[in-house]
Design a protein around this motif. Structure first.
Motif, PDB file in Angstrom:
ATOM      1  N   HIS A  45      30.838  40.753  42.804  1.00 32.38           N
ATOM      2  CA  HIS A  45      31.243  39.883  43.906  1.00 32.38           C
ATOM      3  C   HIS A  45      32.774  39.804  43.947  1.00 32.38           C
ATOM      4  CE1 HIS A  45      30.061  36.019  46.292  1.00 32.38           C
ATOM      5  NE2 HIS A  45      30.965  36.750  46.921  1.00 32.38           N
ATOM      6  N   ALA A  46      33.380  40.860  44.492  1.00 31.16           N
ATOM      7  CA  ALA A  46      34.840  40.978  44.474  1.00 31.16           C
ATOM      8  C   ALA A  46      35.536  39.948  45.349  1.00 31.16           C
ATOM      9  CB  ALA A  46      35.243  42.388  44.911  1.00 31.16           C
ATOM     10  N   THR A  47      34.819  39.387  46.330  1.00 29.30           N
ATOM     11  CA  THR A  47      35.454  38.444  47.257  1.00 29.30           C
ATOM     12  C   THR A  47      35.396  36.991  46.786  1.00 29.30           C
ATOM     13  OG1 THR A  47      33.384  38.396  48.527  1.00 29.30           O
ATOM     14  CG2 THR A  47      35.114  39.905  49.291  1.00 29.30           C
ATOM     15  N   VAL A  48      34.940  36.746  45.554  1.00 30.10           N
ATOM     16  CA  VAL A  48      35.021  35.388  45.003  1.00 30.10           C
ATOM     17  C   VAL A  48      36.502  34.980  44.972  1.00 30.10           C
ATOM     18  CG1 VAL A  48      34.698  33.961  42.949  1.00 30.10           C
ATOM     19  CG2 VAL A  48      32.951  35.628  43.588  1.00 30.10           C
ATOM     20  N   PRO A  49      36.859  33.831  45.534  1.00 30.59           N
ATOM     21  CA  PRO A  49      38.264  33.399  45.528  1.00 30.59           C
ATOM     22  C   PRO A  49      38.836  33.330  44.120  1.00 30.59           C
ATOM     23  CG  PRO A  49      36.987  32.057  47.049  1.00 30.59           C
ATOM     24  CD  PRO A  49      35.995  32.895  46.287  1.00 30.59           C
ATOM     25  N   ASP A  50      40.144  33.530  44.006  1.00 25.00           N
ATOM     26  CA  ASP A  50      40.797  33.565  42.705  1.00 25.00           C
ATOM     27  C   ASP A  50      40.630  32.247  41.966  1.00 25.00           C
ATOM     28  OD1 ASP A  50      42.785  35.199  40.985  1.00 25.00           O
ATOM     29  OD2 ASP A  50      43.676  33.204  41.077  1.00 25.00           O
ATOM     30  N   ARG A  51      40.169  32.333  40.746  1.00 23.93           N
ATOM     31  CA  ARG A  51      39.876  31.149  39.948  1.00 23.93           C
ATOM     32  C   ARG A  51      41.144  30.412  39.531  1.00 23.93           C
ATOM     33  NH1 ARG A  51      38.006  35.436  41.214  1.00 23.93           N
ATOM     34  NH2 ARG A  51      38.778  36.430  39.309  1.00 23.93           N
ATOM     35  N   THR A  52      42.152  31.157  39.077  1.00 23.04           N
ATOM     36  CA  THR A  52      43.395  30.532  38.649  1.00 23.04           C
ATOM     37  C   THR A  52      44.072  29.788  39.790  1.00 23.04           C
ATOM     38  OG1 THR A  52      43.885  31.978  36.762  1.00 23.04           O
ATOM     39  CG2 THR A  52      45.764  31.034  37.910  1.00 23.04           C
ATOM     40  N   SER A  53      44.093  30.394  40.978  1.00 22.25           N
ATOM     41  CA  SER A  53      44.742  29.753  42.128  1.00 22.25           C
ATOM     42  C   SER A  53      44.159  28.374  42.386  1.00 22.25           C
ATOM     43  CB  SER A  53      44.590  30.624  43.380  1.00 22.25           C
ATOM     44  OG  SER A  53      45.277  31.838  43.231  1.00 22.25           O
ATOM     45  N   TRP A  54      42.824  28.271  42.328  1.00 26.40           N
ATOM     46  CA  TRP A  54      42.186  26.970  42.612  1.00 26.40           C
ATOM     47  C   TRP A  54      42.396  25.985  41.470  1.00 26.40           C
ATOM     48  CZ3 TRP A  54      38.485  23.787  40.526  1.00 26.40           C
ATOM     49  CH2 TRP A  54      38.044  22.740  41.349  1.00 26.40           C
ATOM     50  N   ILE A  55      42.310  26.450  40.230  1.00 29.09           N
ATOM     51  CA  ILE A  55      42.500  25.556  39.088  1.00 29.09           C
ATOM     52  C   ILE A  55      43.887  24.919  39.129  1.00 29.09           C
ATOM     53  CG2 ILE A  55      42.758  25.482  36.568  1.00 29.09           C
ATOM     54  CD1 ILE A  55      40.509  27.602  36.443  1.00 29.09           C
ATOM     55  N   LEU A  56      44.893  25.706  39.501  1.00 28.57           N
ATOM     56  CA  LEU A  56      46.264  25.211  39.530  1.00 28.57           C
ATOM     57  C   LEU A  56      46.588  24.444  40.811  1.00 28.57           C
ATOM     58  CD1 LEU A  56      48.167  28.270  38.006  1.00 28.57           C
ATOM     59  CD2 LEU A  56      47.269  26.251  36.845  1.00 28.57           C
ATOM     60  N   ASP A  57      45.815  24.688  41.880  1.00 23.01           N
ATOM     61  CA  ASP A  57      46.081  24.032  43.167  1.00 23.01           C
ATOM     62  C   ASP A  57      44.773  23.915  43.941  1.00 23.01           C
ATOM     63  OD1 ASP A  57      46.900  23.131  45.634  1.00 23.01           O
ATOM     64  OD2 ASP A  57      48.360  24.731  45.986  1.00 23.01           O
ATOM     65  N   HIS A  58      44.185  22.713  43.937  1.00 24.51           N
ATOM     66  CA  HIS A  58      42.882  22.508  44.565  1.00 24.51           C
ATOM     67  C   HIS A  58      42.923  22.615  46.089  1.00 24.51           C
ATOM     68  CE1 HIS A  58      41.361  21.865  40.721  1.00 24.51           C
ATOM     69  NE2 HIS A  58      40.841  20.665  40.811  1.00 24.51           N
ATOM     70  N   ARG A  59      44.102  22.832  46.644  1.00 28.61           N
ATOM     71  CA  ARG A  59      44.188  23.083  48.085  1.00 28.61           C
ATOM     72  C   ARG A  59      43.825  24.528  48.412  1.00 28.61           C
ATOM     73  NH1 ARG A  59      50.261  21.105  48.820  1.00 28.61           N
ATOM     74  NH2 ARG A  59      50.323  22.377  46.911  1.00 28.61           N
ATOM     75  N   LYS A  60      43.810  25.373  47.404  1.00 26.34           N
ATOM     76  CA  LYS A  60      43.432  26.772  47.600  1.00 26.34           C
ATOM     77  C   LYS A  60      41.910  26.879  47.740  1.00 26.34           C
ATOM     78  CE  LYS A  60      47.635  28.329  47.224  1.00 26.34           C
ATOM     79  NZ  LYS A  60      48.072  29.127  46.068  1.00 26.34           N
ATOM     80  N   GLU A  61      41.440  28.067  48.125  1.00 29.03           N
ATOM     81  CA  GLU A  61      40.010  28.254  48.358  1.00 29.03           C
ATOM     82  C   GLU A  61      39.220  28.108  47.058  1.00 29.03           C
ATOM     83  OE1 GLU A  61      36.976  31.337  50.694  1.00 29.03           O
ATOM     84  OE2 GLU A  61      39.068  31.915  50.300  1.00 29.03           O
TER      85      GLU A  61
END
Length: 240
Positions: A45-61
């Protein structure tokens, strides 16, 4: 003939790391014929949104809806167990496990257990991983409970690790062996770690592509491959 015993690999985070998992899994499986390999399904599932981006900024996908949907869909097929091929995604481990009665192998827990086999006398354990894994303290509780002192990368080493993971492997599609080896060496020689955890499957990919490091490492993906084979073997032997 249907598959009586199989497992599901939740991958694609990223794809090269998932390919590495599958390649090494098959290489380590004792075989003499096609039928000796284990039955498994790979969800890339390559289109799963980036995990680090969300952990560091919950405004991300948010990656959780995609991961939970994968769990629910695959649970309908009734695999014996799941393998989650992403360290950072284990930030959601409890939520994902709560969504299914099928066990999910815990890569973080198994990696920490592996330290005593790689470096029995280790006291100071270094960690190389994504900023999401580092800053969330994903490994911290497991390492502290096991009695280890945690050695985290300096901001400079973390930035270099992030560059190797994202710039070289995820974006450019290849590893930088020299950069990888410098990171491990710095954690041992400059930061004083006795052993270094490769706490990102892209780092595991780097280790596979350039396995020349002379320093002790505990490779999270290599560890979970061995655990996969152990569990799959038990399930296969228990076939009706």
């Amino acid at each position: 003939m249907k598959m009586k015993h199989f497992f599901t690999v939740l991958g694609g985070m990223g794809t090269l790391a998932t390919e590495s998992y599958v390649r090494l899994l098959d290489q380590r499986t004792p075989t003499h014929a096609d039928q000796d390999y284990y039955d498994y399904i790979v969800v890339n599932h390559a289109t799963v949104p980036d995990r680090t981006s969300w952990i560091l900024d919950h405004r991300k996908e948010d990656p959780r809806p995609a991961l939970l949907e994968d769990i629910r869909q695959q649970s309908l097929l009734k695999p014996d167990f799941f393998v989650l091929i992403c360290n950072t995604a284990h930030y959601f481990y409890d939520e994902l496990q709560a969504a299914t009665s099928i066990p999910i192998l815990n890569m973080i827990e198994e990696t920490v257990k592996e330290i005593k086999h790689v470096t029995p006398q280790a006291k100071r354990v270094g960690l190389l991983a994504t900023p999401g894994t580092i800053q969330s303290g994903l490994y911290d509780g497991y390492l502290t409970k096991a009695g280890y002192e945690i050695v985290k990368p300096t901001p400079e080493l973390l930035a270099a690790t992030e560059s190797l993971i994202y710039d070289d492997i995820k974006q450019a599609g290849h590893s930088d062996g020299a950069k990888y080896h410098r990171l491990v060496q710095a954690m041992i020689e400059e930061q004083g770690a006795d052993v270094v955890i490769l706490g990102c499957t892209e780092l595991s990919y780097a280790e596979e592509m350039d396995p020349e490091t002379e320093f002790p490492v505990v490779d999270s993906q290599s560890t979970i491959i061995d655990r996969t084979i152990e569990l799959a073997k038990r399930q296969k032997l228990g076939q009706d």
